[in-house]
Design an enzyme around this catalytic site. Structure first.
Site: not given
Length: 189
Positions: A19, A64, A66, A112
């Protein structure tokens, strides 16, 4: 000025997660092109330099995944950067590991970080460097896959790929997207 954002999560233990491949890409671009040291601002870390005669601001949101859009929005507004001059490097499940595609606009496809950017920017019309991490095969294994490290066997290819992206960056800075993809494929082979 162009804004190139790498998506990832800021935890040190996550630095080699699939990620975080967006962070890895902008780190390698900064290193290979002698960019300024990273500094904290816009709820992220930035590094500045020039590639192909074009001033580039690299951004790693520290919010992060999101909430990545918050950081991108702040940097874009501060420097008055148009969406056409924003490029995001992110992991892509629907591409095989080592494959790269560029597109402008489109949906978030369950990502996201992209979903956050779409909410915070005037729309989804920014450039996306989709970096293939491969799909684990079943949707129940997706979270563990994206939040897992690359396999040891993938590491040498990953390093070649990141170096190829950095070496081809002058083409991306000129918005020669097809040539950029071709050069990355040739250099990483």
């Amino acid at each position: 000025m162009r804004l190139w954002t790498g998506l990832g999560n800021p935890e040190p233990g996550m630095s080699r997660h699939r990620h975080n491949i967006g962070f890895m890409a902008v780190d390698e671009i900064a290193r290979r092109h002698g960019f300024s040291p990273w500094r904290k601002r816009f709820r992220g870390e930035t590094s500045e330099g020039v590639i192909g005669g074009q001033k580039i601001l690299l951004l790693k949101p520290m919010t992060y995944m999101n909430r990545s859009g918050d950081s991108v929005q702040q940097a874009a507004q501060f420097f008055k950067i148009a969406q056409d001059d924003i490029t995001v490097f992110h992991d892509e499940l629907d591409l095989a590991f080592g494959k790269l595609r560029i597109k402008r606009g489109g949906g978030a496809a369950g990502h996201n970080g992209l979903r956050s950017m779409d909410k915070c920017l005037p729309g989804p019309d920014y450039w996306r460097v989709r970096m293939g991490i491969g799909h684990p095969g079943h949707k129940d294994r997706v979270t563990g896959h994206v939040l897992g490290n690359f396999a040891k066997a993938e590491e040498p290819e990953l390093e070649r790929w990141l170096e190829a992206i950095a070496d081809a960056a002058p083409l991306l800075a000129k918005k020669e997207h097809e040539a950029f993809m071709t050069k990355v494929a040739l250099l990483a082979a």
